[in-house]
Design a protein around this motif. Structure first.
Motif, PDB file in Angstrom:
ATOM      1  N   GLU A  79       0.835  -1.209   0.000  1.00  0.00           N
ATOM      2  CA  GLU A  79       0.000   0.000   0.000  1.00  0.00           C
ATOM      3  C   GLU A  79       0.868   1.256   0.000  1.00  0.00           C
ATOM      4  OE1 GLU A  79      -3.209   2.468   2.691  1.00  0.00           O
ATOM      5  OE2 GLU A  79      -2.937   0.344   3.121  1.00  0.00           O
ATOM      6  N   CYS A  80       1.901   1.284   0.832  1.00  0.00           N
ATOM      7  CA  CYS A  80       2.796   2.455   0.893  1.00  0.00           C
ATOM      8  C   CYS A  80       3.496   2.663  -0.447  1.00  0.00           C
ATOM      9  CB  CYS A  80       3.852   2.264   1.973  1.00  0.00           C
ATOM     10  SG  CYS A  80       3.224   2.382   3.644  1.00  0.00           S
ATOM     11  N   ILE A  81       4.013   1.595  -1.004  1.00  0.00           N
ATOM     12  CA  ILE A  81       4.728   1.703  -2.273  1.00  0.00           C
ATOM     13  C   ILE A  81       3.770   2.158  -3.368  1.00  0.00           C
ATOM     14  CG2 ILE A  81       5.923   0.358  -4.048  1.00  0.00           C
ATOM     15  CD1 ILE A  81       7.256  -1.201  -1.695  1.00  0.00           C
ATOM     16  N   GLY A  82       2.546   1.642  -3.355  1.00  0.00           N
ATOM     17  CA  GLY A  82       1.543   2.073  -4.329  1.00  0.00           C
ATOM     18  C   GLY A  82       1.258   3.560  -4.230  1.00  0.00           C
ATOM     19  N   ARG A  83       1.185   4.071  -3.012  1.00  0.00           N
ATOM     20  CA  ARG A  83       0.931   5.503  -2.823  1.00  0.00           C
ATOM     21  C   ARG A  83       2.120   6.341  -3.287  1.00  0.00           C
ATOM     22  NH1 ARG A  83      -1.763   6.264   3.028  1.00  0.00           N
ATOM     23  NH2 ARG A  83      -1.749   8.457   2.370  1.00  0.00           N
ATOM     24  N   LEU A  84       3.334   5.846  -3.071  1.00  0.00           N
ATOM     25  CA  LEU A  84       4.516   6.569  -3.551  1.00  0.00           C
ATOM     26  C   LEU A  84       4.520   6.644  -5.071  1.00  0.00           C
ATOM     27  CD1 LEU A  84       7.353   5.177  -1.241  1.00  0.00           C
ATOM     28  CD2 LEU A  84       6.193   7.376  -1.064  1.00  0.00           C
ATOM     29  N   VAL A  85       4.223   5.516  -5.702  1.00  0.00           N
ATOM     30  CA  VAL A  85       4.191   5.466  -7.171  1.00  0.00           C
ATOM     31  C   VAL A  85       3.088   6.378  -7.705  1.00  0.00           C
ATOM     32  CG1 VAL A  85       3.738   3.950  -9.155  1.00  0.00           C
ATOM     33  CG2 VAL A  85       5.263   3.185  -7.315  1.00  0.00           C
ATOM     34  N   SER A  86       1.918   6.357  -7.057  1.00  0.00           N
ATOM     35  CA  SER A  86       0.810   7.231  -7.469  1.00  0.00           C
ATOM     36  C   SER A  86       1.181   8.705  -7.342  1.00  0.00           C
ATOM     37  CB  SER A  86      -0.431   6.966  -6.620  1.00  0.00           C
ATOM     38  OG  SER A  86      -0.920   5.677  -6.869  1.00  0.00           O
ATOM     39  N   SER A  87       2.079   9.020  -6.414  1.00  0.00           N
ATOM     40  CA  SER A  87       2.520  10.402  -6.217  1.00  0.00           C
ATOM     41  C   SER A  87       3.562  10.834  -7.241  1.00  0.00           C
ATOM     42  CB  SER A  87       3.100  10.575  -4.812  1.00  0.00           C
ATOM     43  OG  SER A  87       2.113  10.368  -3.848  1.00  0.00           O
ATOM     44  N   GLY A  88       4.017   9.878  -8.058  1.00  0.00           N
ATOM     45  CA  GLY A  88       4.994  10.210  -9.091  1.00  0.00           C
ATOM     46  C   GLY A  88       6.419   9.799  -8.779  1.00  0.00           C
TER      47      GLY A  88
END
Length: 165
Positions: A79-88
């Motif tokens: 989940e954390c990594i997904g949010r980082l990727v979504s942030s660019g």
């Protein structure tokens, strides 16, 4: 410059280091701040990071985003990594086995026990604060050693110049 994060379910530790692993900034933030943290990293907002830092180097530094963030790939990290990727952010996943134990060891190297605590084996001492940030720093040190960009002995010694925030 390298940046790492040690993801968790309620909080995440983060660290910023120089290219040879010398710690510049580190902190522990609530998981709800991850999107804002990612934006600050992408934008080079050192003020945001310094306000939330637990450890700050006494040595002057200049911040430049390295193009990716090192992130632990342990349980619950998706989940954390997904949010980082979504942030660019581009994320490079690394194993985080024993990173908390290594973070505890780094804490006692930066802040050696005083008084009677010097007599207690460091493995039995519990740091007086969360060390998720230092766990993130340990991910940076492991990353550098795995890339063999510099001697691992030099990397492991890069704790000088740190002061409490």
């Amino acid at each position: 410059m390298l940046i790492a994060m040690d993801p968790g379910t309620e909080k995440f530790g983060w660290a910023v280091s120089g290219d040879v692993g010398d710690l510049i900034l580190s902190g522990v933030s609530p998981i709800g701040d991850i999107d804002e943290w990612a934006k600050a990293v992408l934008g080079g907002d050192t003020g945001f990071l310094e306000e939330r830092a637990v450890e700050i180097s006494a040595v002057p530094y200049s911040f430049s985003f390295p193009g990716f963030v090192i992130a632990g790939s342990g349980t619950g990290s998706s989940e954390c990594i997904g949010r980082l990727v979504s942030s660019g952010l581009r994320v490079e996943k690394v194993p985080e086995s024993f990173s908390t134990l290594r973070g505890r060891d780094l804490y006692w190297r930066i802040h050696p026990p005083r008084g009677f605590r010097r007599l207690v084996p460091k493995g039995l001492l519990v740091p007086p604060r969360d060390v998720d940030d230092l766990a993130a720093w340990s991910l940076i040190l492991d990353y550098i050693c795995s890339k063999k960009e510099v001697s691992c002995n030099k990397v492991r010694g890069g704790i000088g110049g740190i002061q409490d925030a």
